[in-house]
Design a protein around this motif. Structure first.
Motif, short mmCIF file in Angstrom:
data_model
loop_
_atom_site.label_atom_id
_atom_site.label_comp_id
_atom_site.label_asym_id
_atom_site.label_seq_id
_atom_site.Cartn_x
_atom_site.Cartn_y
_atom_site.Cartn_z
N ARG A 213 10.26 -3.63 -10.23
CA ARG A 213 10.01 -4.69 -9.24
C ARG A 213 10.83 -4.48 -7.97
N ALA A 214 11.98 -3.86 -8.11
CA ALA A 214 12.83 -3.62 -6.94
C ALA A 214 12.09 -2.84 -5.86
N ALA A 215 11.07 -2.07 -6.26
CA ALA A 215 10.30 -1.29 -5.29
C ALA A 215 9.63 -2.18 -4.25
N ALA B 166 0.83 -1.21 0.00
CA ALA B 166 0.00 0.00 0.00
C ALA B 166 0.86 1.26 0.00
N VAL B 167 1.88 1.31 0.85
CA VAL B 167 2.71 2.51 0.95
C VAL B 167 3.43 2.79 -0.37
N THR B 168 3.93 1.73 -1.00
CA THR B 168 4.71 1.95 -2.22
C THR B 168 3.86 2.20 -3.47
N PHE B 169 2.64 1.63 -3.52
CA PHE B 169 1.91 1.68 -4.79
C PHE B 169 0.48 2.18 -4.74
N ASN B 170 -0.15 2.24 -3.54
CA ASN B 170 -1.59 2.45 -3.57
C ASN B 170 -2.10 3.21 -2.34
N LYS B 171 -2.26 4.52 -2.49
CA LYS B 171 -2.69 5.39 -1.40
C LYS B 171 -4.10 5.04 -0.91
N ASP B 172 -5.01 4.75 -1.85
CA ASP B 172 -6.39 4.39 -1.47
C ASP B 172 -6.40 3.14 -0.59
N PHE B 173 -5.60 2.19 -0.99
CA PHE B 173 -5.51 0.93 -0.24
C PHE B 173 -4.97 1.22 1.16
N PHE B 174 -3.99 2.11 1.26
CA PHE B 174 -3.44 2.47 2.58
C PHE B 174 -4.52 3.06 3.46
N GLU B 175 -5.32 3.96 2.89
CA GLU B 175 -6.38 4.59 3.69
C GLU B 175 -7.44 3.57 4.09
N TRP B 176 -7.72 2.65 3.18
CA TRP B 176 -8.65 1.56 3.50
C TRP B 176 -8.12 0.73 4.67
N LEU B 177 -6.79 0.49 4.66
CA LEU B 177 -6.17 -0.28 5.74
C LEU B 177 -6.27 0.46 7.08
N GLU B 178 -6.16 1.78 7.05
CA GLU B 178 -6.27 2.57 8.28
C GLU B 178 -7.68 2.46 8.87
N GLN B 179 -8.65 2.26 7.96
CA GLN B 179 -10.05 2.29 8.41
C GLN B 179 -10.66 0.90 8.68
N ASN B 180 -9.98 -0.16 8.27
CA ASN B 180 -10.59 -1.49 8.39
C ASN B 180 -9.71 -2.46 9.17
N ASP B 181 -10.34 -3.29 9.97
CA ASP B 181 -9.60 -4.23 10.81
C ASP B 181 -9.37 -5.54 10.05
N LEU B 182 -8.10 -5.90 9.90
CA LEU B 182 -7.76 -7.10 9.12
C LEU B 182 -8.05 -8.39 9.88
N ASP C 41 27.54 -2.13 -7.94
CA ASP C 41 28.65 -1.19 -8.08
C ASP C 41 29.00 -0.50 -6.76
N ASN C 42 28.89 -1.24 -5.68
CA ASN C 42 29.22 -0.67 -4.38
C ASN C 42 28.41 0.56 -4.03
N LYS C 43 27.26 0.71 -4.67
CA LYS C 43 26.33 1.76 -4.26
C LYS C 43 25.11 1.07 -3.67
N ILE C 44 24.64 1.56 -2.56
CA ILE C 44 23.49 0.91 -1.95
C ILE C 44 22.22 1.44 -2.62
N LYS C 45 21.35 0.51 -3.00
CA LYS C 45 20.11 0.91 -3.64
C LYS C 45 19.02 0.96 -2.57
N PHE C 46 18.47 2.15 -2.33
CA PHE C 46 17.38 2.27 -1.36
C PHE C 46 16.05 2.43 -2.08
N ILE C 47 15.02 1.81 -1.51
CA ILE C 47 13.67 2.05 -2.00
C ILE C 47 13.00 2.93 -0.96
N LEU C 48 12.72 4.16 -1.36
CA LEU C 48 12.18 5.13 -0.41
C LEU C 48 10.77 5.56 -0.82
N PRO C 49 9.87 5.67 0.18
CA PRO C 49 8.53 6.13 -0.15
C PRO C 49 8.55 7.60 -0.55
N VAL C 50 7.67 7.95 -1.48
CA VAL C 50 7.46 9.35 -1.82
C VAL C 50 6.03 9.65 -1.37
#
Lengths: 344, 344
Positions: free
Chosen positions: A226-228, A179-195, A312-321
């Motif tokens: 896909r790395a996301a 939800a955090v990486t791809f779907n804001k609506d889904f995130f809000e749904w998760l905040e409002q519904n008990d799994l 290449d000795n660089k760390i790849k981070f996946i960060l939320p926007v």
């Protein structure tokens, strides 16, 4: 409900989210499972699964057994049962069972078919979808493995009834990740519904699987987007490795990892403090850990370089926007990373 | 001379048969080799190979080391050198080195690139072409592995100068295999020309590679015609297994295996006795063994069932049809097989 994973090279397959139906396989079948899953659900599975010849390979339960030796014991079982190139493996359990069974299937006689019947929430929403298989070794997690797609995935949410609360939380962590990486609506749904509600968890599984299916269909081999899906994993893998894989469940380490990634995103201006807190609260609602005491920050940082994502000795981070969007970057300064790590 | 292997899914590559040219790789490279090859040719290779970072992983020489433990030592080297997903393995040696390096490349971080620089005649004409990788275990040969194509193959025939005569013969056995199964003209050319001549061996390598390339291009995953390349191998693998892989070179076992397959073909009317003798004479010209004392014929027969080619408990035989043609069949009676085995 059925979700289709569209992949090139005849690798497409379907994911069935429903009560397990009768399955018929006119070939030799080996079910790979562990004693816990077997105790709860093996008779149920056997009542549904019809094969020309069926055997069960039981391996020890736990991430600490996800190594070469256990893999070899699965292969040995297959050889003893004289499986041929048309035979089938059935991964019946959580992510560890799925990853190892898939890997065994990919290298047994240079590759045979397998299906996934995931029994934990984490494997239902994440691990069973996408064809990543592998084992851990002393250098890190999933460092040896293959891309090998199952021919089908059968998700029966009724199996979650026997799942310990902690493992349920670990699965929710991966749902939150989607939800955090791809779907804001889904995130809000998760905040409002008990799994914990049966209907809600079924909806959440379907939404997560659909999200992952979309991503994997675009980029099977993780050359880009896909790395996301590894959001939270760059940090999480180090935590698991530092604690010998025996302290946190994978999903729990990812939960902490997401909070670390969020802190970094806040630091470099990709996410507001308030958004980071919303993610944290959602995780805490399901008792998912969100902090981790780092012994040696430099050591922790050094550990990143063993991660597969560090080219290449660089760390790849996946960060939320914000929430519902993300960014893959290897342009984060060591200073910033060290600073946020010190905050944990 | 360059032979192109045309494969689907971006897996095509080229085979260069010529003096090794300068190679440039802007990435981390690990050369996997053994002490014998290293002693003769490593300095030569190093003088031609330019990489961002280069290291050498030396593993013991011989088929008896083609197992999981050695594979793990290659992977360990790669982890210690911090190879990433863009790194490259170079298989520098014979078939064992090629099969194991290719397999390591296929499972290191779920798959990285590799190139083949085969140094034995057998690996130049056969093993380095086609992407079959794998290791042996107590159940048999190459039973664990993957299909993983190299990105290029560099065959330098000048390296054969240091090859022991016995190994040269083992390579000739695979050349004869190609001719008997697919190319009558080539077989007649082999009867008339001495492969110890430098020009002739170069021609024979090119013809063999071209033949194999044609077959592999049609059937990469061995679902049909490619199985014909296993002519002599159904028997040969059992012989190798019975003698613990330490008595015969692979090509030698295949040589005996071809004679067994020929005897069976003669028995069921696919080949004349005279044609079988022509194959035998050609093999003997290069001191390739053509007989093997079977201890227990029933036991030998039982061994077939562990072979990858034995689907559904039927043994798949590749039998010559005259010279230059062949047939894949699982309709041979046990009585006929037992009878010809008794003749050995």
């Amino acid at each position: 409900m059925t979700v289709k994973i569209n992949l090139p090279h005849d690798n497409s397959y379907e994911i069935f989210i429903e009560e397990l139906k009768e399955l018929y396989f006119d070939r030799k079948v080996v079910i790979v499972t562990n004693p816990t899953v077997s105790g709860f659900h093996l008779e149920y599975l056997k009542s549904k699964l019809n094969a020309r010849e069926l055997s069960v390979c039981t391996i020890p339960d736990g991430e600490e057994y996800k190594h070469m030796q256990t893999l070899e014991s699965i292969l040995e079982h297959c050889f003893e049962k004289r499986l041929d190139r048309k035979s089938l493996l059935v991964a019946f359990g959580g992510g560890v069972i799925g990853d190892m069974t898939g890997f065994a299937a990919s290298i047994y006689q240079r590759g045979i078919d397998f299906v996934q019947i995931p029994t934990t929430l984490l494997s239902q929403v994440d691990a069973s979808v996408g064809g990543k298989t592998g084992i851990n070794n002393k250098f890190g997690k999933n460092l040896i493995g293959a891309f090998h797609q199952p021919i089908a995935v059968y998700i029966d949410p009724s199996m979650l009834k026997t799942l310990p609360k902690r493992e349920f939380g670990a699965g929710v962590a991966e749902i939150v990740k989607m939800a955090v990486t791809f779907n804001k609506d889904f995130f809000e749904w998760l905040e409002q519904n008990d799994l914990n509600d049966e209907k809600n968890i079924q909806i959440a599984i379907a939404k997560s699987v659909q999200t992952k299916a979309d991503v994997v269909s675009q980029d099977e081999k993780e050359l880009g987007i896909r790395a996301a899906l590894n959001y939270g994993h760059t940090f999480g893998h180090v935590i698991e490795n530092e604690t010998n894989y025996d302290t946190y469940l994978h999903g729990e380490a990812v939960g902490i990892g997401m909070c670390m990634a969020n802190a970094l995103a806040v630091k470099i201006g990709l996410m507001s403090q308030e958004e980071a807190l919303r993610v944290k609260s959602l995780l805490e609602k399901y008792n998912i850990p969100t902090t981790y005491k780092i012994k040696d920050v430099e050591d922790f940082y050094e550990h990143f370089f063993l991660d597969k994502k560090s080219l290449d000795n660089k760390i790849k981070f996946i960060l939320p926007v914000g929430i519902g969007n993300c960014k893959i970057t290897n342009e984060v300064s060591k200073t910033d990373v060290i600073e946020i790590l010190k905050g944990f």
